[in-house]
Write an enzyme that holds these catalytic residues in place. Structure first.
Site, PDB file in Angstrom:
ATOM      1  N   ASP A  22       0.924  -0.946   0.001  1.00 20.54           N
ATOM      2  CA  ASP A  22       0.099  -0.178  -0.607  1.00 20.54           C
ATOM      3  C   ASP A  22       0.730   1.086   0.162  1.00 20.54           C
ATOM      4  O   ASP A  22       2.154   0.842  -0.093  1.00 20.54           O
ATOM      5  CB  ASP A  22      -0.467   0.080   1.316  1.00 20.54           C
ATOM      6  CG  ASP A  22      -0.394   0.091   2.679  1.00 20.54           C
ATOM      7  OD1 ASP A  22       1.176  -0.020   2.713  1.00 20.54           O
ATOM      8  OD2 ASP A  22      -1.150  -0.225   3.878  1.00 20.54           O
ATOM      9  N   SER A  23       0.429   2.577  -0.110  1.00 22.40           N
ATOM     10  CA  SER A  23       1.059   3.408  -0.242  1.00 22.40           C
ATOM     11  C   SER A  23       2.129   4.541   0.851  1.00 22.40           C
ATOM     12  O   SER A  23       2.224   4.694   0.761  1.00 22.40           O
ATOM     13  CB  SER A  23       0.262   4.721  -1.349  1.00 22.40           C
ATOM     14  OG  SER A  23      -0.803   4.518  -0.325  1.00 22.40           O
TER      15      SER A  23
ATOM     16  N   ASP B  53      -8.520  -7.323   0.353  1.00 22.07           N
ATOM     17  CA  ASP B  53      -7.555  -7.674   1.362  1.00 22.07           C
ATOM     18  C   ASP B  53      -8.043  -7.221   2.602  1.00 22.07           C
ATOM     19  O   ASP B  53      -9.089  -6.400   2.648  1.00 22.07           O
ATOM     20  CB  ASP B  53      -5.742  -6.614   1.408  1.00 22.07           C
ATOM     21  CG  ASP B  53      -6.769  -5.276   1.712  1.00 22.07           C
ATOM     22  OD1 ASP B  53      -7.055  -4.038   0.880  1.00 22.07           O
ATOM     23  OD2 ASP B  53      -6.370  -4.866   2.516  1.00 22.07           O
TER      24      ASP B  53
ATOM     25  N   CYS C 153     -14.844 -27.762   8.452  1.00 23.80           N
ATOM     26  CA  CYS C 153     -14.281 -26.725   7.862  1.00 23.80           C
ATOM     27  C   CYS C 153     -13.277 -28.147   8.156  1.00 23.80           C
ATOM     28  O   CYS C 153     -12.573 -28.663   8.712  1.00 23.80           O
ATOM     29  CB  CYS C 153     -13.445 -25.753   8.599  1.00 23.80           C
ATOM     30  SG  CYS C 153     -12.259 -24.727   7.939  1.00 23.80           S
TER      31      CYS C 153
ATOM     32  N   CYS D  86      -9.193 -27.439  12.581  1.00 25.13           N
ATOM     33  CA  CYS D  86     -10.913 -27.052  12.789  1.00 25.13           C
ATOM     34  C   CYS D  86     -10.359 -29.171  12.864  1.00 25.13           C
ATOM     35  O   CYS D  86     -11.109 -29.762  13.540  1.00 25.13           O
ATOM     36  CB  CYS D  86     -11.412 -27.154  11.523  1.00 25.13           C
ATOM     37  SG  CYS D  86     -12.216 -25.500  11.909  1.00 25.13           S
TER      38      CYS D  86
ATOM     39  N   GLY E 246     -11.158   4.612   0.642  1.00 23.53           N
ATOM     40  CA  GLY E 246     -12.197   5.322   0.910  1.00 23.53           C
ATOM     41  C   GLY E 246     -13.472   4.053   1.144  1.00 23.53           C
ATOM     42  O   GLY E 246     -14.501   4.981   1.723  1.00 23.53           O
TER      43      GLY E 246
ATOM     44  N   CYS F  65      -9.296 -27.510   7.990  1.00 20.94           N
ATOM     45  CA  CYS F  65      -8.332 -26.887   8.074  1.00 20.94           C
ATOM     46  C   CYS F  65      -7.846 -27.625   9.054  1.00 20.94           C
ATOM     47  O   CYS F  65      -8.456 -28.045   9.567  1.00 20.94           O
ATOM     48  CB  CYS F  65      -8.629 -25.011   7.998  1.00 20.94           C
ATOM     49  SG  CYS F  65      -8.850 -24.599   9.952  1.00 20.94           S
TER      50      CYS F  65
ATOM     51  N   GLN G  34     -11.596   7.632  -5.091  1.00 22.41           N
ATOM     52  CA  GLN G  34     -11.379   8.150  -3.575  1.00 22.41           C
ATOM     53  C   GLN G  34     -13.193   8.971  -4.109  1.00 22.41           C
ATOM     54  O   GLN G  34     -13.546   8.952  -5.151  1.00 22.41           O
ATOM     55  CB  GLN G  34     -10.553   9.343  -2.784  1.00 22.41           C
ATOM     56  CG  GLN G  34      -9.783   8.038  -2.906  1.00 22.41           C
ATOM     57  CD  GLN G  34      -9.435   7.871  -1.768  1.00 22.41           C
ATOM     58  OE1 GLN G  34     -10.762   7.635  -1.015  1.00 22.41           O
ATOM     59  NE2 GLN G  34      -8.538   6.582  -1.073  1.00 22.41           N
TER      60      GLN G  34
ATOM     61  N   PHE H  67      -3.710   4.817   3.570  1.00 20.08           N
ATOM     62  CA  PHE H  67      -4.378   4.965   4.607  1.00 20.08           C
ATOM     63  C   PHE H  67      -3.770   4.784   6.239  1.00 20.08           C
ATOM     64  O   PHE H  67      -4.702   5.270   7.365  1.00 20.08           O
ATOM     65  CB  PHE H  67      -4.866   3.571   4.106  1.00 20.08           C
ATOM     66  CG  PHE H  67      -6.035   3.083   4.793  1.00 20.08           C
ATOM     67  CD1 PHE H  67      -7.336   3.577   4.687  1.00 20.08           C
ATOM     68  CD2 PHE H  67      -5.799   2.562   6.237  1.00 20.08           C
ATOM     69  CE1 PHE H  67      -8.537   3.260   5.566  1.00 20.08           C
ATOM     70  CE2 PHE H  67      -7.003   1.641   6.647  1.00 20.08           C
ATOM     71  CZ  PHE H  67      -8.570   2.533   6.747  1.00 20.08           C
TER      72      PHE H  67
ATOM     73  N   ASP I 165      -2.514   8.198  -1.732  1.00 16.80           N
ATOM     74  CA  ASP I 165      -4.073   8.912  -1.497  1.00 16.80           C
ATOM     75  C   ASP I 165      -4.440   9.580  -1.088  1.00 16.80           C
ATOM     76  O   ASP I 165      -4.016   9.446   0.584  1.00 16.80           O
ATOM     77  CB  ASP I 165      -4.923   8.131  -2.653  1.00 16.80           C
ATOM     78  CG  ASP I 165      -5.157   6.389  -1.188  1.00 16.80           C
ATOM     79  OD1 ASP I 165      -4.202   6.807  -0.443  1.00 16.80           O
ATOM     80  OD2 ASP I 165      -6.219   6.143  -1.224  1.00 16.80           O
TER      81      ASP I 165
ATOM     82  N   HIS J  74      -7.158 -20.656  10.587  1.00 14.12           N
ATOM     83  CA  HIS J  74      -8.322 -21.377   9.738  1.00 14.12           C
ATOM     84  C   HIS J  74      -8.774 -20.242   9.705  1.00 14.12           C
ATOM     85  O   HIS J  74      -9.730 -20.605   8.141  1.00 14.12           O
ATOM     86  CB  HIS J  74      -9.102 -21.213  11.642  1.00 14.12           C
ATOM     87  CG  HIS J  74     -10.515 -21.117  11.367  1.00 14.12           C
ATOM     88  ND1 HIS J  74     -11.911 -22.861  10.402  1.00 14.12           N
ATOM     89  CD2 HIS J  74     -11.654 -20.189  11.506  1.00 14.12           C
ATOM     90  CE1 HIS J  74     -12.878 -22.377  10.458  1.00 14.12           C
ATOM     91  NE2 HIS J  74     -13.202 -20.894  10.887  1.00 14.12           N
TER      92      HIS J  74
HETATM   93 ZN    ZN Z   1     -11.131 -24.126  10.558  1.00 14.04          ZN
END
Ligand code: ZN
Length: 350
Positions: free
Chosen positions: A88-89, A264, A285, A290, A214, A287, A187, A92, A142, A316
Site C-alpha cells: 500500500d502507499s 484484502d 472445515c 478444525c 475509502g 483446516c 476516492q 491509509f 492517496d 482457520h
Molecule cells: Zn477451520
C-alpha cells in the site's frame, strides 16, 4: 499483466502476472503488515493456497526502514516470501494511525505512532519506498477521507488524490524496473458525482490496475454497495479491480458480482465463547485447526494468551477465506456465480 479467463455476467476469473509469479483472481491477499502474516511462515501461507501477500509501507518505513530492507535484498528475500507482493502507499495508515501535523498539496507531515519521530510522506517518496521494498504491485499515494466527511472536504481530498496520482505516475515512470505495476486509487467518499469524476480520472491514466479506496471505513453497507455499483459500471473492464480493505465474505460475493478481482483485510480474531464445546471452530472445515482441535481448547489457549491460539485461529481464518475464493472462482467457471452467492448468503451467519 492481467488475463481474463472466464466470465459470468460481470464476475470474472483471471490471472495477474508479475515478475515474481502469478496469482489467480478473484484473489484474497493476506496482510503481511509488518513483514509477516501474523504467526505464519511463508511455506505455511503457500500450503494454505495463498498466492500474493500485502505489505504495509507505513509500518515498514518506520521500522526497520526501507533502506535496510533494500540493503538486505528487498522484502521478498528478507522475509522469505518468494511470490508476488503488493504494497500500500502508506496513506491509509498515516491517516488512521499517525499523529498528523499537516496535510498540504505537497504531502503529509506526521509523527510515528511508535516513538513520535517526524516524517514527511509525499507521492514521490511513497513510490520510492515501495520500489525499494521490491514490491510488484505499487499503489499510488492517496488521501483517504473519513466516511463522515462533508461534500467540500471529500471533494478537496479527491482532487488532492488526483494531483498526487499524476505525481505518483511521474515518479513511477522515472524509477520503475521491469514488470512493476502501478495501481491508481478512486476516492470520493460516498458522493456519486465525486466517485464518477474520480473513476473517470483514474481510468484515463491507463494504469496496470485500478483500486477503489475509502470504502468500509465506517459508512453503511447500503452506501458502500451503492458506491461500488457507481464505480464498477464505469471502470475499464480489462484492468484488475481491487477493492481496498474489504474482506467480509458477504461483501466479497457482492463485489465479485460487480467485477471486483482483488481483496484484502485484516483478519478478524473472534473470542470463543464456549468452555465445554468439543466441536471444531467450524463444522466441516478442513483446516488443520478444525481437524485437530476443539473450540473449548482454543478458547482456553486464548484466555491464557498462548501463542498457539493466534496461530490456530489465523490458520482457520485464512483457510476459510482462501478456500472461499477458490469456490468463487469455480462457480464463475461453471457460470453459476449468482446461484453460489444466493446459497452462500442463505447459509452464512455473520
Ligand atoms: Zn477451520
Amino acid at each position: 499483466m492481467f488475463t481474463i479467463e472466464k466470465t459470468d455476467g460481470r464476475a470474472r476469473t483471471g490471472i495477474v502476472h508479475t515478475p515474481h509469479g502469478s496469482f489467480k483472481t478473484p484473489a484474497f491477499m493476506p496482510c503481511g503488515t509488518k513483514g509477516a502474516v501474523k504467526t505464519l511462515t511463508p511455506d505455511e501461507l503457500k500450503t494454505l493456497g495463498c498466492e500474493i501477500i500485502l505489505g504495509n509501507t507505513y509500518h515498514l518505513m518506520i521500522r526497520p526502514g526501507e533502506e535496510l530492507i533494500q540493503k538486505l535484498g528487498g522484502l521478498r528475500k528478507w522475509s522469505g516470501w518468494n511470490g508476488p507482493i503488493l504494497t500500500d502507499s502508506g496513506g491509509f495508515q498515516v491517516f488512521s494511525l499517525g499523529a498528523i501535523r499537516r496535510i498540504t498539496d505537497e504531502g503529509v507531515e506526521f509523527r510515528s505512532h511508535v516513538d513520535g519521530t517526524p516524517y514527511f510522506l509525499t507521492p514521490e517518496r511513497s513510490i520510492d519506498i515501495q520500489l525499494k521494498l521490491g514490491s510488484d504491485i505499487i499503489m499510488a499515494f492517496d488521501e483517504c477521507a473519513p466516511a463522515d466527511s462533508d461534500y467540500e472536504y471529500a471533494k478537496c481530498a479527491m482532487e488532492r488524490t488526483h494531483t498526487w496520482l499524476n505525481r505518483s505516475i511521474e515518479q513511477f515512470n522515472y524509477s520503475k524496473t521491469e514488470g512493476n505495476m502501478l495501481f491508481g486509487i478512486i476516492q470520493g467518499v460516498i458522493f456519486d458525482d465525486l466517485r464518477q469524476t474520480s473513476t473517470n480520472f483514474v481510468a484515463e491514466k491507463n494504469l496496470a490496475g485500478i483500486a477503489i479506496g475509502g470504502l468500509s471505513v465506517g459508512e453503511s453497507k447500503s452506501a458502500m454497495y451503492h458506491t461500488l455499483q457507481i464505480v464498477s459500471e464505469r471502470v475499464p473492464q480489462d484492468k484488475p479491480l481491487y477493492l481496498m480493505g474489504v474482506g467480509a465474505p458477504e461483501d466479497i460475493v457482492h463485489a465479485v458480482l460487480l467485477g471486483v478481482d482483488m481483496f484484502d483485510c485484516v483478519l478478524p480474531i473472534k473470542n470463543q465463547k464456549y468452555t465445554d464445546d468439543a466441536e471444531p471452530l467450524q463444522k466441516e472445515c478442513a483446516c488443520f485447526s478444525c481437524l485437530r482441535f476443539s473450540k473449548s481448547y482454543i478458547r482456553h489457549l486464548c484466555m491464557e494468551n498462548e501463542m498457539l491460539s493466534h496461530r490456530l485461529m489465523t490458520i482457520h481464518n485464512l483457510h476459510f477465506l482462501l478456500d472461499f475464493m477458490r469456490k468463487i472462482r469455480q462457480a464463475i467457471e461453471k457460470k453459476s456465480f449468482e446461484h453460489f452467492k444466493a446459497n452462500f448468503l442463505k447459509s452464512f451467519k455473520i
